[in-house]
Motif scaffolding. Structure first.
Motif, PDB file in Angstrom:
ATOM      1  N   GLU A 295       0.832  -1.187   0.000  1.00  0.00           N
ATOM      2  CA  GLU A 295       0.000   0.000   0.000  1.00  0.00           C
ATOM      3  C   GLU A 295       0.879   1.253   0.000  1.00  0.00           C
ATOM      4  O   GLU A 295       1.903   1.326   0.665  1.00  0.00           O
ATOM      5  N   CYS A 297       0.777   5.337   0.830  1.00  0.00           N
ATOM      6  CA  CYS A 297      -0.022   6.332   1.550  1.00  0.00           C
ATOM      7  C   CYS A 297       0.663   7.702   1.469  1.00  0.00           C
ATOM      8  O   CYS A 297       1.895   7.797   1.471  1.00  0.00           O
ATOM      9  N   GLU A 299       0.478  11.741   3.333  1.00  0.00           N
ATOM     10  CA  GLU A 299      -0.011  12.423   4.527  1.00  0.00           C
ATOM     11  C   GLU A 299      -0.930  13.552   4.122  1.00  0.00           C
ATOM     12  O   GLU A 299      -0.644  14.295   3.186  1.00  0.00           O
TER      13      GLU A 299
END
Length: 337
Positions: A295, A297, A299
């Motif tokens: 995964e 990601c 922020e």
């Protein structure tokens, strides 16, 4: 010499007695039907080895006698080919047994045209239609030198009688019909009638024998209504049209099925290669990979801005605190970055 005469006389007497002992034929007659003629007679039933001779006599300026049959064992003699239609005849018959003969026996005078019996019509056909009986007749068949009754008598007619089945005592007759095909009218519908016919020769007032009865049941005499005819035609047309459409629909679908199963055009080679080569889609490759993908990601910061104005009674203040209290959380506008 005297004894010889006596013996000769005795022999003659014995011979005459023997000749007289052979009985003659009896009941000599002519049986004639439809211009045919047969001479017939009766004889002793116990007689054996007896033959017969028959002659006929006619007059043509002078009396002529001819032999019709000689030395026959049957008690009849066919005369059809020997006679003329318009002649007058007498017939004679005698019995014979070796050298012995019986006396001649003569029949009454006979004329073929006058004394022949006319038989029934050779055929009587009856058909029914529209409440009528349609009758068709055929002349009696003759064996006289290939001649018909009309050849001999000039013209013939018919008498027809008919009655309801079971009511023969109420017979109705149609006389002197000169046609071979005709119709019996004024009949009751759905009723069984029986029909007989006989030949009638008007010039000689001569009536033939009646035929066997032929029975038929009549049908209705009402005509088919026009509306029924038109309705039948319309229904037939609609049924035909529906059948044509059904056949067209079935044929069209069969054509489409055959066109799909056996297409007339072919795919280009690069299409075939693309469809047959293994897929290179990343999604497909990822689905084939048993390891779960990592995964990724990023922020995200969230900044909330308080409401610009809050109305308290009649005054409006631009502040985040009123009377020392903060605004509720649900009144703040948040912007995600």
């Amino acid at each position: 010499m005297g004894s010889f005469k006596i013996c000769f006389i005795e022999s003659c007497c014995i011979l005459q007695v023997v000749l007289a002992s052979l009985p003659p034929p009896r009941n000599v007659r002519v049986h004639s039907i439809n211009l045919g003629a047969t001479l017939q007679w009766d004889y002793e039933a116990s007689a054996t080895n007896v033959t017969y001779t028959a002659t006929f006599i006619y007059k043509t300026g002078e009396v002529v006698e001819e032999t019709a049959c000689q030395g026959i064992t049957e008690r009849k003699c066919d005369l059809t080919k020997l006679l003329s239609v318009f002649g007058q005849y007498n017939f004679k018959v005698r019995a014979e047994q070796g050298i012995f003969t019986s006396p001649w026996v003569q029949s009454p005078r006979f004329s073929l045209e006058l004394n022949t019996t006319i038989g029934p019509p050779s055929q009587v056909s009856v058909d029914t239609a529209n409440g009528f009986l349609h009758v068709q007749l055929q002349d009696p068949v003759t064996n006289f030198k290939n001649k018909t009754l009309e050849d001999v008598y000039g013209s013939i007619e018919f008498n027809v009688r008919y009655w309801k089945d079971g009511e023969e005592e109420k017979t109705e007759t149609t006389e002197e019909v000169n046609q071979r095909t005709f119709a019996l009218t004024k009949l009751q519908s759905w009723t069984k009638y029986c029909v007989q016919a006989q030949v009638f020769i008007k010039a000689y007032n001569k009536r033939g024998e009646y035929s066997k009865a032929v029975c038929k049941t009549t049908t209705t005499n009402e005509k088919t209504p026009v509306w029924l005819i038109i309705g039948t035609l319309i229904c037939s047309f609609l049924a035909f049209a529906a059948l044509v459409l059904l056949l067209f629909y079935v044929g069209f679908n069969i054509y489409r099925l055959l066109h799909f199963a056996f297409p007339t055009c072919k795919l280009p080679e690069h299409f075939k290669q693309y469809l047959t080569d293994p897929p290179h889609s990343y999604v497909f490759l990822a689905m084939q990979n048993p390891n779960e993908p990592e995964e990724m990601c990023n922020e995200i910061s969230i900044v909330c801005e308080e409401s610009e104005t809050i109305e308290m009674g009649e005054n409006t203040q631009k502040s985040g605190v009123v009377s020392g209290e903060e605004f509720p959380q649900d009144q703040k506008e948040c912007i995600q970055i």
